[in-house]
Design an enzyme around this catalytic site. Sequence first.
Site: not given
Ligand code: PMP
Length: 383
Positions: A152, A329
């Site tokens: 990401n 996050c």
């Molecule tokens: N895995 C990856 C690779 C992500 O980019 C993300 C979101 N940034 C997540 C998991 C978690 O997704 P969510 O916050 O929608 O649960």
Amino acid sequence: MSIYLDYNASAPIDERVLDYMVDVYKNHIGNADSRTHIFGEDTRGIVENARKQVASLLGVNSDEVFFTSGATESNNIALQGLREYAIESGKNHIVTTSIEHKAVIETVKHLERGGFDVDFVSPDLSGRVMEEDILKKVTDRTLVVSVMHVNNETGMIQPVMEIGEKLCKRGILFHVDATQSCGKLVEELKTLKYNMLSFSAHKLMGPQGVGVLILRKKSYKLPPVKAIMYGGQQEHGIRPGTIPVALVAGCGKACELAATDYRVNNEQAQQIKEGLLSILSRSGVSYHINGDQTYCVPGTLNICIDGVSSEALMISTKQFCGISNGSACTSRSYSPSYVLLAMGIPNNQIENSVRISWGRGVKKEEVFNNFQSLLDMAKQMKQ
Ligand code: PMP
């Protein structure tokens, strides 16, 4: 006017998805698990249609699709849900990478505190982990290997195709976090060999708050993943709780649209990347691109602008663009990106690195103009 260039954190909802969801919210009111009236039958039909749309995008069967609240929950179920099987089988070793999203890293660390052995494999400067480094760690005690498809922060595509092929032959469970690739690397995902796969709808222009866990059947049997929450038999007990029909409908619609639009979307994203790279090379700023671009998705660029703090740059440019310097996050307070650190990028370069990510709906000229303004600001800040 500020332009949104943080699609990897969350992409805006597609209007066609939103229109469909509004219709579902307004006109389809039943609980999809109610069996006593036609309102339940009606919403059950909507949920099962969405399941088919997801299954079709991924090339799996509908009964392998489980709706969750998002990739975080899917990752938790895929990994924590193996506890019982770990005890039964005597396998308590996990192999993953040090560049996974926190939804995987924190989950396996939690399992580690509970007695599991975990190996974290790091990438090199290219931003990719090596297939051999993962496979080298796999032993007879390995319960599961978990590797993300696309990172990401850097947009780097990981060698999950090769890893999946090898693990499948050895009969080792393979989990893939496909949150950043679902709806984008469509053909790859259809041929990828895996047992469990996670994604969130909002990264492919669906609604926030809904995601999917795919559990692939082998000889008609699901992988040995058990529920981690209790309270109902929804989603075959894998994810109990009332199904959010409109969210699920939006997730299905986003998958249907991705299946028809992904080639055009990818081409447009690539054109934007080429434009940005050309503006960057003509700008006179000194920069490095983080990650080997041969393996990068079209919609992400992670760059280090020498001598310009990413925090200062983001504050100074927030009136004309919304970018980031890490995963949302972990962005409440600044700490150097653990992904770039794991790649071996020096701290001073990490501090000067920003991530720009885009997708369908952004206007090319607007992106280019605002990016030029960002670089002009970066030049001023360096002086
Ligand atoms: N895995 C990856 C690779 C992500 O980019 C993300 C979101 N940034 C997540 C998991 C978690 O997704 P969510 O916050 O929608 O649960």
